[in-house]
Design a protein around this motif. Structure first.
Motif, short mmCIF file in Angstrom:
data_model
loop_
_atom_site.label_atom_id
_atom_site.label_comp_id
_atom_site.label_asym_id
_atom_site.label_seq_id
_atom_site.Cartn_x
_atom_site.Cartn_y
_atom_site.Cartn_z
N GLU A 525 0.82 -1.20 0.00
CA GLU A 525 0.00 0.00 0.00
C GLU A 525 0.86 1.26 0.00
OE1 GLU A 525 -3.34 2.57 0.22
OE2 GLU A 525 -2.91 0.59 -0.63
N VAL A 526 1.96 1.24 0.74
CA VAL A 526 2.87 2.39 0.75
C VAL A 526 3.44 2.62 -0.64
CG1 VAL A 526 5.07 3.26 1.61
CG2 VAL A 526 3.46 2.19 3.20
N VAL A 527 3.89 1.55 -1.30
CA VAL A 527 4.47 1.66 -2.64
C VAL A 527 3.41 2.14 -3.63
CG1 VAL A 527 5.52 0.38 -4.54
CG2 VAL A 527 6.26 -0.04 -2.19
N ARG A 528 2.19 1.67 -3.47
CA ARG A 528 1.10 2.10 -4.37
C ARG A 528 0.89 3.61 -4.29
NH1 ARG A 528 -4.22 3.39 -4.52
NH2 ARG A 528 -4.36 3.39 -2.25
N LEU A 529 0.83 4.15 -3.07
CA LEU A 529 0.66 5.60 -2.90
C LEU A 529 1.84 6.36 -3.49
CD1 LEU A 529 -0.73 5.61 0.75
CD2 LEU A 529 -2.01 6.17 -1.33
N LEU A 530 3.05 5.81 -3.31
CA LEU A 530 4.25 6.44 -3.88
C LEU A 530 4.15 6.54 -5.39
CD1 LEU A 530 7.30 5.00 -1.91
CD2 LEU A 530 6.90 7.41 -2.43
N LEU A 531 3.70 5.46 -6.03
CA LEU A 531 3.64 5.41 -7.49
C LEU A 531 2.55 6.32 -8.05
CD1 LEU A 531 4.09 1.59 -8.17
CD2 LEU A 531 5.75 3.39 -8.62
N THR A 555 12.43 2.61 8.62
CA THR A 555 11.57 1.42 8.60
C THR A 555 11.98 0.52 7.45
OG1 THR A 555 9.73 2.74 9.46
CG2 THR A 555 9.19 0.59 8.51
N PRO A 556 12.72 -0.56 7.73
CA PRO A 556 13.13 -1.47 6.64
C PRO A 556 11.94 -2.30 6.16
CG PRO A 556 13.84 -2.34 8.76
CD PRO A 556 13.24 -1.00 9.05
N PHE A 557 11.83 -2.46 4.84
CA PHE A 557 10.78 -3.31 4.27
C PHE A 557 11.24 -4.76 4.28
CE2 PHE A 557 7.75 -0.54 1.54
CZ PHE A 557 7.58 0.32 2.62
N LYS A 558 10.32 -5.66 4.60
CA LYS A 558 10.66 -7.08 4.70
C LYS A 558 10.40 -7.84 3.39
CE LYS A 558 9.89 -7.31 9.70
NZ LYS A 558 9.86 -5.85 9.86
N THR A 559 9.52 -7.32 2.54
CA THR A 559 9.24 -7.96 1.24
C THR A 559 10.24 -7.44 0.22
OG1 THR A 559 6.89 -7.88 1.85
CG2 THR A 559 7.43 -8.49 -0.43
N SER A 560 11.03 -8.33 -0.34
CA SER A 560 12.18 -7.91 -1.17
C SER A 560 11.78 -7.01 -2.33
CB SER A 560 12.94 -9.13 -1.67
OG SER A 560 12.10 -9.94 -2.48
N ILE A 561 10.70 -7.36 -3.06
CA ILE A 561 10.33 -6.57 -4.23
C ILE A 561 9.92 -5.15 -3.83
CG2 ILE A 561 7.95 -7.46 -4.21
CD1 ILE A 561 9.97 -6.33 -7.29
N TYR A 562 9.20 -5.03 -2.70
CA TYR A 562 8.79 -3.69 -2.26
C TYR A 562 9.96 -2.92 -1.65
CZ TYR A 562 4.18 -5.61 -3.12
OH TYR A 562 3.09 -6.20 -3.71
N ALA A 563 10.90 -3.62 -1.02
CA ALA A 563 12.12 -2.97 -0.53
C ALA A 563 12.91 -2.40 -1.71
CB ALA A 563 12.97 -3.96 0.25
N ALA A 597 2.63 -2.24 -12.95
CA ALA A 597 1.40 -2.37 -13.74
C ALA A 597 0.23 -2.80 -12.87
CB ALA A 597 1.60 -3.38 -14.87
N GLU A 598 0.48 -3.74 -11.96
CA GLU A 598 -0.58 -4.25 -11.09
C GLU A 598 -1.08 -3.16 -10.14
OE1 GLU A 598 -3.31 -6.88 -9.77
OE2 GLU A 598 -1.88 -7.25 -11.39
N LEU A 599 -0.17 -2.40 -9.55
CA LEU A 599 -0.55 -1.38 -8.58
C LEU A 599 -1.22 -0.18 -9.24
CD1 LEU A 599 2.56 -1.31 -6.20
CD2 LEU A 599 0.38 -2.47 -5.87
N ALA A 600 -0.85 0.11 -10.46
CA ALA A 600 -1.33 1.33 -11.10
C ALA A 600 -2.61 1.14 -11.91
CB ALA A 600 -0.25 1.90 -12.02
N THR A 601 -3.05 -0.12 -12.07
CA THR A 601 -4.23 -0.40 -12.89
C THR A 601 -5.48 -0.42 -12.02
OG1 THR A 601 -2.88 -1.75 -14.35
CG2 THR A 601 -5.25 -1.95 -14.56
N GLU A 602 -6.48 0.31 -12.44
CA GLU A 602 -7.75 0.35 -11.72
C GLU A 602 -8.81 -0.36 -12.54
OE1 GLU A 602 -8.64 4.40 -10.83
OE2 GLU A 602 -6.60 4.82 -10.13
N LYS A 603 -9.51 -1.30 -11.92
CA LYS A 603 -10.56 -2.04 -12.63
C LYS A 603 -11.78 -1.16 -12.91
CE LYS A 603 -9.61 -6.74 -11.02
NZ LYS A 603 -10.12 -7.88 -10.27
N TYR A 604 -12.04 -0.21 -12.00
CA TYR A 604 -13.29 0.54 -12.10
C TYR A 604 -13.00 2.04 -12.24
CZ TYR A 604 -14.27 -3.75 -9.57
OH TYR A 604 -14.30 -5.04 -9.17
N GLU A 605 -13.93 2.74 -12.85
CA GLU A 605 -13.87 4.19 -12.92
C GLU A 605 -15.15 4.76 -12.33
OE1 GLU A 605 -12.90 6.08 -16.62
OE2 GLU A 605 -11.73 4.36 -17.28
N LEU A 606 -15.03 5.91 -11.67
CA LEU A 606 -16.20 6.56 -11.10
C LEU A 606 -17.06 7.11 -12.22
CD1 LEU A 606 -17.31 7.27 -8.26
CD2 LEU A 606 -16.26 9.51 -8.54
#
Length: 690
Positions: A525-531, A555-563, A597-606
């Motif tokens: 979620e942190v990375v998503r907001l950053l992007l 705050t070190p990230f524990k998930t390698s891809i998000y780190a 691509a996964e974090l930036a793609t939204e399935k729905y639009e308002l």
């Protein structure tokens, strides 16, 4: 391997418009803020492939393919990152300066790229022989002039000539430094074998003394060749094609599509012919939206390729009755693929190539317009003439037409075709509907290996109701992946997809997707907001990226891809750039491109209707301070909870008094922190006794 300088990569990515690039391969239609199409990577009838111009990425909700403009070329072409960049550089006229490479170094990049490279070299070799070699001019050019082709057409389609020698290409390729194995893999060179199938060690050119027709894929890369012999008494086949290879699959290729893509899209129509020369003559005559099956039977792969660009196909036939009969099955496949099909016949003895050369461009166009018939009507007229006054043949003819109607996916079109057929044959429409339903049930039963129920539908839709009792048969509501994706686009719930009752059968939510790790989800979620919002201001002096990275500094990230992605965002910010989707979606690492691509793609639009009706719906972008604070607090809280769990577990293990007291003190501090974080988040956490 030579590298492309980062400045050049940045320039390529800056100029590459994802809508323009993807639009070369599929026909995009605007819906909301994004563009939509049927996915080019898997077969579907409802669009689930989305392109977001503002973010510079694409995503298919059916098959999951996603990425930026470079990834799209890699996916569609099956090529490397470097070759995809070169493709885009060529498209946008950007000069790519690389270290000088030998042909061997080029070929070493990967197997597919090597075959593309050697095929392109062979195309240039044959084209040069046609234009500059004495034999090429006297034999090859003479034939092409005889067929009425001019220099522009020859250059546009990059036609060539192969010398009437056993090893001209073999020797020329060796002199240019190309490895022999790639000549063999692409079929340009043939391995001579003995009677027992053993390699004799001898090699020779596959194409000799022939006019060469390079076969391009949809992005313009040469993947194979067609070749016509010019020897009057040659016992070999008149036309010879490249064999199947890693880059050439004839069932997925249409000759001339590369040159016809834009005309097909602008005309919203494709003319389908059989041979190379049909395409060349029509293109030269101004009819540029034309492609050929190159003498092969029409395939599902070719139909899917056509549907990327248009829903309308007109098939141009010569007047040979036997040839028309043989092609009817292919047209049924076009119908089944959801295409609108029309047919044009030419006088006996003429094909599209000979007819346009005989009557000229204008009269050819007039004939196509006046002689064009809807395929179902064409087939109805054809089989009814053949049946004449024979009742048995007439019954069989009706069944043939009904079998074609059953291929049409659209129920309204099927109904119209049934009415037309009823009128043509003079048979009551209800009798046709009854027979249609019988054919559909039989086909369904054969497909399932058993007896179909009376209410079964075909692959193209459910059976028609019986008008006499007006009962509509019911079928179980089972959605294809494409239909499910389409439903999700419009906000349908899981319960809606499963039939409205909320019953997921024996599946649980855990069966549908694994429960994610809580820490991983918070880091995500942190990375998503950053992007998504890196440059958005929280205060006049501080943007989202600056705020988040400062708050998470220790705050070190524990998930390698998000780190890795957090580190990447820091680097971007340190270099004076915002860590944005449009930039990071082009990263060299495929796992990073995938996550972006996964974090930036939204399935729905308002829906804009909310604004129209003056209903205010809070948006995340309007509450970024809250979103950022909550993301940081949740991440800190789950980290505290994890550490607390570790300490509590340690407390249960045997230890000396000093260690126990240290653990107790740490646990007390952690619980205080946990309660404080809970209060800040507005959650209520019951006090735990220990």
């Amino acid at each position: 391997m030579a590298r492309i300088p980062k400045e050049t990569v940045d320039q390529i990515i800056h100029h590459a418009d994802i809508v323009e690039v993807v639009g070369d391969f599929v026909s995009l239609k605007k819906k909301g803020q994004n563009m939509w199409a049927c996915c080019p990577f898997h077969h579907e009838k409802s669009p689930s492939f989305s392109v977001a111009p503002a973010k510079g990425l694409y995503k298919c909700f059916g098959c999951g393919k996603a990425g930026g403009v470079v990834q799209f070329i890699m996916d569609i072409e099956g090529t490397s990152y470097v070759e995809a960049l070169k493709y885009l550089a060529k498209k946008y006229g950007i000069d790519v300066q690389e270290e000088e490479k030998t042909p061997e170094q080029q070929l070493a990049q990967n197997e597919k790229d090597s075959q593309f490279i050697v095929s392109s070299w062979a195309k240039d070799h044959y084209h040069k022989l046609l234009n500059d070699n004495e034999e090429g001019q006297s034999v090859g050019w003479s034939y092409l002039r005889q067929r009425g082709l001019n220099q522009t057409t020859i250059s546009t389609f990059e036609l060539g000539y192969s010398l009437d020698q056993w090893d001209d290409l073999l020797k020329s390729a060796a002199a240019a430094g190309f490895e022999q194995k790639y000549l063999e893999k692409t079929g340009l060179v043939v391995v001579r074998e003995d009677d027992n199938g053993q390699d004799t060690g001898r090699r020779y050119d596959r194409f000799r003394g022939r006019v060469m027709f390079p076969i391009h894929n949809v992005s313009g890369r040469v993947i194979g060749f067609g070749a016509r012999t010019l020897k009057p008494h040659d016992k070999t086949a008149k036309y010879l094609n490249s064999p199947e290879s890693e880059i050439y699959h004839k069932s997925d290729v249409l000759y001339g599509l590369y040159q016809a893509r834009q005309p097909i899209r602008s005309e919203e129509l494709c003319y389908l012919v059989e041979g190379y020369l049909d395409v060349l003559s029509l293109h030269q005559g101004g009819i540029k939206n034309v492609v050929a099956t190159s003498g092969t039977s029409l395939t599902e792969g070719q139909i899917r390729l056509l549907k990327r660009y248009t829903d309308n196909v007109t098939v141009l036939y010569d007047g040979d009755a036997a040839g028309i009969r043989a092609s009817l099955r292919g047209i049924d496949m076009l119908l089944e693929g959801g295409l609108n099909v029309r047919v044009v016949l030419f006088p006996d003895g003429d094909d599209p190539d000979s007819y346009i050369r005989k009557v000229g461009d204008q009269r050819f166009r007039e004939h196509v317009e006046t002689a064009s018939q809807d395929f179902i009507q064409f087939k109805t007229d054809l089989v009814s003439r053949e049946a004449a006054q024979d009742p048995v043949k007439k019954a069989e003819a009706i069944r043939e037409v009904l079998q074609s109607i059953a291929k049409v996916p659209d129920p309204i079109k099927r109904q119209v075709f049934l009415q037309q057929t009823s009128h043509t044959f003079g048979i009551d429409e209800q009798v046709l509907i009854t027979e249609y339903n019988k054919l559909v049930r039989n086909a369904t039963g054969k497909a399932s290996g058993g007896q179909a129920s009376p209410s079964s539908g075909s692959g193209s839709g459910a059976s028609y109701p019986n008008k006499a009792n007006n009962q509509q048969p019911t079928t179980k509501n089972q959605l294809t992946p494409e239909e499910e994706a389409e439903a999700l686009m419009y906000g349908a719930s899981a319960e809606d997809l499963m039939g409205g009752g909320g019953d997921l059968g024996t599946l649980t939510r855990e069966d549908l997707e694994p429960v994610p790790d809580v820490v991983e989800q918070c880091e995500r979620e942190v990375v998503r907001l950053l992007l998504l919002y890196s440059a958005q201001p929280l205060t006049p002096d501080v943007a989202v990226a600056q705020y988040l990275l400062e708050q998470l500094d220790e705050t070190p990230f524990k998930t390698s891809i998000y780190a890795d992605m957090l580190h990447l965002c820091r680097q971007e910010l340190e270099q004076g750039r915002w860590p944005e989707v449009r930039t990071l979606i082009q990263h060299g690492r495929s796992d990073i491109r995938s996550v972006v691509a996964e974090l930036a793609t939204e399935k729905y639009e308002l829906s804009p209707n909310w604004t129209t009706h003056q209903i205010h719906v809070p948006r995340e972008v309007d509450q970024l301070q809250i979103a950022c604070d909550n993301a940081i607090l949740r991440l800190n809280k789950v980290n505290v909870e994890r550490e607390l769990a570790v300490r509590l577990d340690a407390l249960r293990q045997p230890s000396d008094e000093a260690t126990m007291m240290e653990n107790l003190q740490t646990i007390h501090l952690l619980k205080q922190m946990d309660n404080q974080l809970a209060n800040l988040l507005g959650t209520v956490i019951p006090r735990l006794g220990w």
